[in-house]
Design a protein around this motif. Structure first.
Motif, mmCIF file in Angstrom:
data_model
loop_
_atom_site.group_PDB
_atom_site.id
_atom_site.type_symbol
_atom_site.label_atom_id
_atom_site.label_comp_id
_atom_site.label_asym_id
_atom_site.label_seq_id
_atom_site.Cartn_x
_atom_site.Cartn_y
_atom_site.Cartn_z
ATOM 1 N N ALA A 1 -9.561 1.104 -6.068
ATOM 2 C CA ALA A 1 -9.677 -0.246 -6.760
ATOM 3 C C ALA A 1 -8.200 -1.064 -7.024
ATOM 4 C CB ALA A 1 -10.331 -0.138 -8.247
ATOM 5 N N ALA A 2 -7.211 -0.198 -7.136
ATOM 6 C CA ALA A 2 -5.896 -0.930 -7.354
ATOM 7 C C ALA A 2 -5.449 -1.317 -5.885
ATOM 8 C CB ALA A 2 -4.977 0.138 -7.650
ATOM 9 N N ALA A 3 -5.801 -0.289 -4.671
ATOM 10 C CA ALA A 3 -5.230 -0.980 -3.517
ATOM 11 C C ALA A 3 -6.108 -2.217 -3.104
ATOM 12 C CB ALA A 3 -5.788 0.185 -2.457
ATOM 13 N N TRP A 4 -7.476 -2.309 -3.431
ATOM 14 C CA TRP A 4 -8.254 -3.574 -3.080
ATOM 15 C C TRP A 4 -7.594 -4.837 -3.927
ATOM 16 C CZ3 TRP A 4 -10.770 -6.552 -6.638
ATOM 17 C CH2 TRP A 4 -11.443 -7.333 -5.845
ATOM 18 N N ARG A 5 -7.296 -4.375 -5.028
ATOM 19 C CA ARG A 5 -6.618 -5.602 -5.775
ATOM 20 C C ARG A 5 -5.261 -5.888 -5.215
ATOM 21 N NH1 ARG A 5 -7.810 -8.086 -11.396
ATOM 22 N NH2 ARG A 5 -5.489 -8.988 -11.893
ATOM 23 N N LEU A 6 -4.606 -5.001 -4.802
ATOM 24 C CA LEU A 6 -3.352 -5.167 -4.211
ATOM 25 C C LEU A 6 -3.425 -6.259 -3.141
ATOM 26 C CD1 LEU A 6 -0.305 -4.756 -4.590
ATOM 27 C CD2 LEU A 6 -0.765 -2.765 -3.175
ATOM 28 N N ARG A 7 -4.301 -5.734 -2.180
ATOM 29 C CA ARG A 7 -4.543 -6.383 -0.996
ATOM 30 C C ARG A 7 -5.245 -8.002 -1.006
ATOM 31 N NH1 ARG A 7 -4.248 -4.614 3.658
ATOM 32 N NH2 ARG A 7 -4.128 -2.414 4.589
ATOM 33 N N MET B 1 0.886 -1.155 0.020
ATOM 34 C CA MET B 1 -0.052 -0.124 -0.024
ATOM 35 C C MET B 1 0.945 1.218 0.007
ATOM 36 S SD MET B 1 -3.045 -0.916 -0.134
ATOM 37 C CE MET B 1 -3.742 0.513 0.062
ATOM 38 N N ARG B 2 1.848 1.056 0.775
ATOM 39 C CA ARG B 2 2.722 2.400 0.771
ATOM 40 C C ARG B 2 3.395 2.760 -0.545
ATOM 41 N NH1 ARG B 2 5.720 1.307 6.418
ATOM 42 N NH2 ARG B 2 5.606 -0.692 5.349
ATOM 43 N N LEU B 3 3.797 1.540 -1.162
ATOM 44 C CA LEU B 3 4.400 1.572 -2.604
ATOM 45 C C LEU B 3 3.370 2.261 -3.454
ATOM 46 C CD1 LEU B 3 6.703 1.154 -4.334
ATOM 47 C CD2 LEU B 3 5.948 -1.207 -4.725
ATOM 48 N N LEU B 4 2.324 1.735 -3.652
ATOM 49 C CA LEU B 4 1.310 2.328 -4.300
ATOM 50 C C LEU B 4 0.990 3.939 -4.084
ATOM 51 C CD1 LEU B 4 -0.815 1.659 -6.299
ATOM 52 C CD2 LEU B 4 -2.590 1.036 -4.779
ATOM 53 N N ALA B 5 0.921 4.187 -3.055
ATOM 54 C CA ALA B 5 0.975 5.809 -2.438
ATOM 55 C C ALA B 5 1.919 6.576 -2.971
ATOM 56 C CB ALA B 5 0.525 5.846 -0.963
ATOM 57 N N ALA B 6 3.255 6.064 -2.835
ATOM 58 C CA ALA B 6 4.427 6.502 -3.042
ATOM 59 C C ALA B 6 4.509 6.676 -4.695
ATOM 60 C CB ALA B 6 5.609 5.799 -2.723
#
Length: 151
Positions: free
Chosen positions: A140-146, A1-6
């Motif tokens: 949606a990307a965060a949900w998919r990642l999780r 999640m931190r990588l996605l936010a970064a």
């Protein structure tokens, strides 16, 4: 999640930087050409207006594309999908149902912010729509990642 936010933050900053690198010289050259020909120029208010609109769109499209890539988890599919969406689907929807087309993420809402052909949508509302799309795609990307996480 931190990588996605970064990634989202870095693409936003990169979009702003690239927009400045492209917009400022274009405005300077345009102003010089127009004033050299004795034609009306934008003036400080017009330049500020163009600059904030370009920066806002650039700051939101980068994170949206980055999150889309995470959603599909394949760069080729992401690029082809975004091209199809921008070149075929959004124009078709805009032609069929303009009230819906002006709210779409790749041309509709950015066009409203930039004051283009979708000018019936105020820049503030179009910007809010872009923020909503960006947050939705990011979620949606965060949900998919999780959901793919192997914890």
């Amino acid at each position: 999640m931190r990588l996605l936010a970064a990634k989202a933050i870095s693409y936003s900053v990169a979009g702003i930087a690239l927009s400045i690198l492209v917009t400022v010289p274009t405005i300077i050259v345009g102003e010089l050409v127009l004033s050299g020909r004795g034609l009306a120029t934008l003036g400080a208010g017009g330049i500020t207006d163009v600059l904030w609109r370009n920066l806002a769109v650039a700051a939101l499209l980068g994170p949206s594309a980055s999150a889309s890539a995470r959603w599909y988890a394949n760069q080729i599919v992401t690029v082809v999908g975004l091209v199809i969406m921008a070149a075929a689907i959004e124009p078709a929807v805009f032609q069929a149902v303009p009230k819906v087309g002006r709210l779409l993420p790749l041309a509709g809402a950015p066009g409203g912010v930039l004051g283009g052909t979708h000018g019936d949508l105020s820049p503030a509302l179009a910007l809010a729509v872009m923020v909503a799309w960006t947050l939705t795609i990011f979620a949606a990307a965060a949900w998919r990642l999780r959901s793919r996480d192997l914890i």
